[in-house]
Design a protein around this motif. Structure first.
Motif, PDB file in Angstrom:
ATOM      1  N   THR A 233       0.833  -1.198   0.000  1.00  0.00           N
ATOM      2  CA  THR A 233       0.000   0.000   0.000  1.00  0.00           C
ATOM      3  C   THR A 233       0.869   1.251   0.000  1.00  0.00           C
ATOM      4  N   VAL A 236       1.965   1.823  -3.480  1.00  0.00           N
ATOM      5  CA  VAL A 236       0.873   2.375  -4.281  1.00  0.00           C
ATOM      6  C   VAL A 236       0.723   3.874  -3.999  1.00  0.00           C
ATOM      7  N   MET A 237       0.783   4.252  -2.734  1.00  0.00           N
ATOM      8  CA  MET A 237       0.604   5.660  -2.372  1.00  0.00           C
ATOM      9  C   MET A 237       1.711   6.535  -2.961  1.00  0.00           C
ATOM     10  N   THR A 240       0.826   6.952  -6.638  1.00  0.00           N
ATOM     11  CA  THR A 240      -0.299   7.842  -6.928  1.00  0.00           C
ATOM     12  C   THR A 240      -0.018   9.266  -6.464  1.00  0.00           C
ATOM     13  N   GLU A 242      -0.106  10.115  -3.340  1.00  0.00           N
ATOM     14  CA  GLU A 242      -0.740  10.332  -2.035  1.00  0.00           C
ATOM     15  C   GLU A 242       0.322  10.488  -0.944  1.00  0.00           C
TER      16      GLU A 242
ATOM     17  N   MET B 152      -7.081  -1.542  -5.633  1.00  0.00           N
ATOM     18  CA  MET B 152      -6.250  -0.361  -5.435  1.00  0.00           C
ATOM     19  C   MET B 152      -5.452  -0.051  -6.702  1.00  0.00           C
ATOM     20  N   SER B 156      -6.944   3.261  -8.034  1.00  0.00           N
ATOM     21  CA  SER B 156      -6.092   4.344  -7.523  1.00  0.00           C
ATOM     22  C   SER B 156      -4.925   4.618  -8.453  1.00  0.00           C
ATOM     23  N   VAL B 157      -4.183   3.548  -8.779  1.00  0.00           N
ATOM     24  CA  VAL B 157      -2.960   3.771  -9.548  1.00  0.00           C
ATOM     25  C   VAL B 157      -3.285   4.046 -11.016  1.00  0.00           C
ATOM     26  N   LEU B 162      -9.952   6.970  -7.021  1.00  0.00           N
ATOM     27  CA  LEU B 162     -10.219   6.857  -5.585  1.00  0.00           C
ATOM     28  C   LEU B 162      -8.916   6.857  -4.799  1.00  0.00           C
ATOM     29  N   PRO B 163      -8.955   7.388  -3.587  1.00  0.00           N
ATOM     30  CA  PRO B 163      -7.749   7.318  -2.753  1.00  0.00           C
ATOM     31  C   PRO B 163      -7.464   5.862  -2.385  1.00  0.00           C
ATOM     32  N   SER B 164      -6.179   5.530  -2.280  1.00  0.00           N
ATOM     33  CA  SER B 164      -5.819   4.130  -2.057  1.00  0.00           C
ATOM     34  C   SER B 164      -5.991   3.726  -0.601  1.00  0.00           C
TER      35      SER B 164
END
Lengths: 520, 306
Positions: A233, A236-237, A240, A242, B152, B156-157, B162-164
């Protein structure tokens, strides 16, 4: 014996920073503004220096609180809230001269009284890390900005210990005077470049810039540390956006992330060294030939290269290179023939059987590494019976017993020399007074000449002499092969390229004090 | 009816005492010393002994149990050994987070599960029926961990819709709630389908149809209502399962819920938090069962409570 050297070191460092640019980007004027987010794997247990004890906690704390001295990423101890110091000729009394004009976030002055209050609170209330400063027997306020600390015996690593993240200074006014043991971590009031803005447990710690910081202000407006336990995760963040940076990228993702033009993976050495301790107290590892055979049998370079994908450095000393006092030795090259020879000399030509305990999920790839060690040992005729258990149990079993009661012959463990001083990495692990269950010498080592050298280095204030003493001790330890020396681990941190100025510290944190966003 | 509810409420007390005893015993049967776990590798034995004394762990086990029960009666779960804050303060906000996630998942699961199940049952063995049943097989079989990461990666990616992870906005709920609901949706769909098929073959449905009622009225009013009993049972059970099953979802999506808190606390041997969380979940579980039992009476007036 006035020490002005420290100030000089800072100057040199400042200049070297000015003329280097690690990202290779055209030098660009750092801009103010932006919201920076960094994702880490675990929630701090507390942010109060009294209760904090993990590196996730330290990673957050260093942005809001400061210590008297600080350890640079290169391992040097330099002044922070203390500007300078004197030490008496007998090495017992240190006068610390504090930086003037520093205020806590609540407007309270930072002065000698505040230092005294903080040190006494940590000692009196039994902080988890109070052992770092419990050599101090006297704390005296000389004037507003001078504090005197004294020890009964000379204790040279004291400045390194004062630089530890859990010996941070917080505002005395933020502590309940009637109940100083109260956890102040909910609302931390320090002197650092960021102020606490909130803490949603299990989710995030939020900080805003301290515009009244005594030093150079931080560039970013806000800084959040996000708690994201699952490593996939976190990746992934990062992809993206995030998160702008993440800690502990799994090795399997590194090559994929490196293909992404928006990201960089930083390989940062840490202060943590992994090893397999051998029970020196009884057969078969009471024989140095057998212990050396173990080191020749295990291929630490292959482990680093193939199992952890280069995220480490094969050990050439019992401590990692960034630590004061380190001196490199000749590595035990993988040599199964030599191992078999040594075993035969020691009377084990028909092989032997040993009990090997190891943890799972504590260190990167610990299980796979243990299995690799098992198969490499099998290659020279050593049959290792593998036992694993969950971490809390493991600690108790491996380190909680008298030498007569232990059942394992060898155990997989790591040690982080968090102070950056060899005293902490060597005395606790190799001095014969430190045998388990009372100390951290869990391999029950009693290495000839080492006790004296470690003691001498502890009471000698002169850094050059200390360096030589540690060099001698490390040589003796290396030659006595009390462990299978494995590697010091690196942390892999992922960073998005729109962020510059992050510091990846060997104490296993990313610092955002001088980070900024690059505008295209 | 009310006397039945009252009796069931009273019966909760011995159940919860039983749970308290089991939980208390279980965490202490775990090998590993909470004092060592708390003090860490670098601690001195003196410090560990001091920690042990502070935690009251140097007392005999029955004394510890007495203290635990006395505190429990006062509603005091003790102090977390990991964070030094009251266990209640640790657990409650996390519990609410888990509850909101679970609740939304349950709504998703029951809405889509029943919808898909009813549609499948009205057109048995059609292409639509087969396709939805393949999907529900997939839903039952897909591991939460894998499903969460795949969603996700897609939303997301790749798509960036949407936020992951984390929580805050309503959008943050979508991926974890869908992931958590997948298994239950599939199960409820299958349950609804078979229950509906059974009911749809009954004589009174034939009667209803022969009266000339609209098919929609027949299916929803006559058939579904009678098919609901097993569905409600499974919904009640699923709620408990969702609460427990949230651990993995919470980990994948960094959801600060009670599941993750429990795992962290078990690893740190944080007895008060583990005990408190399990007790709270057990309490909720028996309350839901009670609620489901009561709901039966409303759905089927033939069910009587004495």
């Amino acid at each position: 014996m006035k020490k002005k050297i420290l100030g000089f070191v800072v100057l040199v460092m400042a200049f070297s920073l000015l003329f280097s640019n690690s990202l290779g980007v055209m030098a660009q004027e750092p801009q103010e503004g932006g919201d920076l987010r960094i994702a880490i794997g675990a929630d701090p247990e507390s942010l109060d220096p009294l209760y904090a004890q993990s590196s996730p906690a330290a990673m957050v704390m260093v942005h809001m609180m400061e210590t008297l001295f600080e350890m640079t990423p290169d391992g040097d101890i330099v002044p922070l809230l203390a500007e300078d110091y004197d030490v008496s000729d007998d090495g017992l009394v240190y006068d610390l001269y504090l930086r003037e004009g520093v205020e806590f976030h609540d407007g309270e002055p930072f002065n000698a009284e505040a230092v005294k209050f903080n040190l006494e609170r940590l000692l009196d209330q039994g902080a988890v890390y109070s052992f770092l400063i419990d050599a101090i027997t006297e704390i005296e306020v000389i004037d507003e900005y001078t504090i005197r600390i004294a020890t009964d015996e000379p204790f040279a690593p004291i400045l390194a210990h004062l630089s530890h993240d859990f010996i941070s200074m917080i505002s005395p006014a933020a502590i309940d005077a009637d109940d100083p043991s109260q956890d102040a971590g909910e609302n931390i009031v320090g002197t650092g470049p960021f102020k606490m803005d909130g803490w949603n447990r299990g989710e995030a710690v939020l900080m805003t810039r301290n515009d009244d910081y005594w030093g150079d202000n931080a560039y970013v407006d806000t800084f959040s540390v996000l708690i994201v336990p699952e490593e996939s995760t976190r990746v992934v963040m990062l992809e993206t956006g995030e998160a702008h940076a993440i800690m502990n990228v799994p090795a399997r993702d590194v090559s994929r992330l490196e293909e992404n033009p928006d990201l960089t993976v930083e390989n940062v050495p840490s202060l943590r060294t992994l090893y397999v301790g051998l029970n020196n107290h009884r057969e078969p590892f009471d024989d140095v030939r057998v212990r050396k055979a173990m080191n020749y049998a295990v291929d630490s370079e292959a482990i680093v290269e193939h199992i952890i994908d280069g995220a480490g450095r094969p050990s050439d000393a019992p401590i990692s290179p960034d630590i004061f006092g380190y001196s490199g030795q000749e590595i035990y090259q993988h040599n199964p023939d030599r191992a078999r020879e040594l075993l035969a000399e020691a009377g084990y030509e028909d092989g032997l059987e040993v009990e090997f305990y190891y943890p799972v999920g504590r260190y990167p790839m610990d299980q796979t590494i243990s299995q690799a060690i098992q198969s490499q040992l099998a290659d020279v005729g050593i049959d290792a019976n593998m036992t694993t258990m969950e971490w809390a149990t493991y600690l108790e079993v491996v380190g909680g017993n008298e030498p007569e009661d232990v059942e394992h012959d060898m155990y997989f463990l790591g040690w982080g020399t968090v102070t950056g001083d060899a005293d902490y990495g060597l005395y606790a692990l190799f001095h014969s007074d430190e045998w388990a269950p009372y100390g951290n010498n869990w391999h029950f080592g009693d290495h000839e000449g080492v006790d004296e050298l470690l003691h001498e280095a502890r009471i000698t204030p002169d850094p050059d002499i200390r360096q030589d003493l540690y060099a001698e001790a490390i040589e003796l330890i290396w030659d006595d092969a009390p462990w299978i020396f494995l590697h010091s681990i690196s942390q892999l941190n992922g960073v998005r390229n729109e962020v510059a100025g992050l510091i990846h510290h060997p104490r296993e944190h990313i610092e955002a004090k001088r980070a900024y966003f690059i505008n295209d | 009816m009310s006397s039945y509810i009252l009796r069931r409420m009273v019966l909760l007390v011995p159940v919860l005492i039983g749970v308290a005893i089991i939980v208390f015993g279980m965490v202490r049967l775990l090998p590993g010393d909470p004092a060592v776990a708390m003090a860490g590798v670098h601690a001195t034995p003196e410090y560990i002994a001091q920690v042990r004394a502070n935690l009251g762990l140097d007392e005999p086990i029955h004394v510890q149990f007495g203290v635990f029960i006395r505190r429990l009666i006062r509603g005091d779960l003790g102090i977390s050994t990991r964070t030094n804050r009251p266990a209640v303060v640790e657990i409650w906000p996390r519990f609410l987070n888990t509850l909101s996630l679970t609740f939304i998942s349950l709504i998703i699961a029951s809405f889509f599960g029943i919808l898909v199940g009813v549609i499948s049952a009205t057109r048995p063995y059609s292409l639509l029926d087969n396709v939805t049943m393949v999907f529900s097989l997939f839903g039952v079989a897909a591991p939460v961990f894998w499903l969460g990461l795949i969603l996700m990666l897609i939303f997301s990616v790749r798509l960036g819709w949407l936020p992951s992870s984390g929580m805050g906005t309503p959008q943050h709920f979508v991926l974890p709630a869908v992931t958590l609901a997948a298994h239950s949706t599939a199960l409820i769909a299958r349950m609804t389908r078979s229950s509906m098929l059974e009911v749809l073959n009954m004589d009174y449905i034939v009667t209803a149809r022969s009266k000339g009622l609209m098919e929609r009225v027949v299916v929803v009013k006559h058939a579904l209502r009678n098919a609901l009993i097993p569905i409600v049972t499974i919904l009640g059970l699923r709620f408990g399962m969702l609460l427990g099953g949230a651990v993995l979802t919470e980990t994948v999506f960094s959801w600060p819920g009670v599941g993750r808190l429990m795992v962290d606390s078990i690893l740190a041997r944080d007895y008060p938090v583990v005990q408190g969380s399990v007790l709270l979940l057990a309490l909720l579980f028996v309350l839901i069962n009670l609620f489901v039992d009561i709901l039966y009476a409303f759905l089927d007036p033939q069910i009587q409570y004495g």
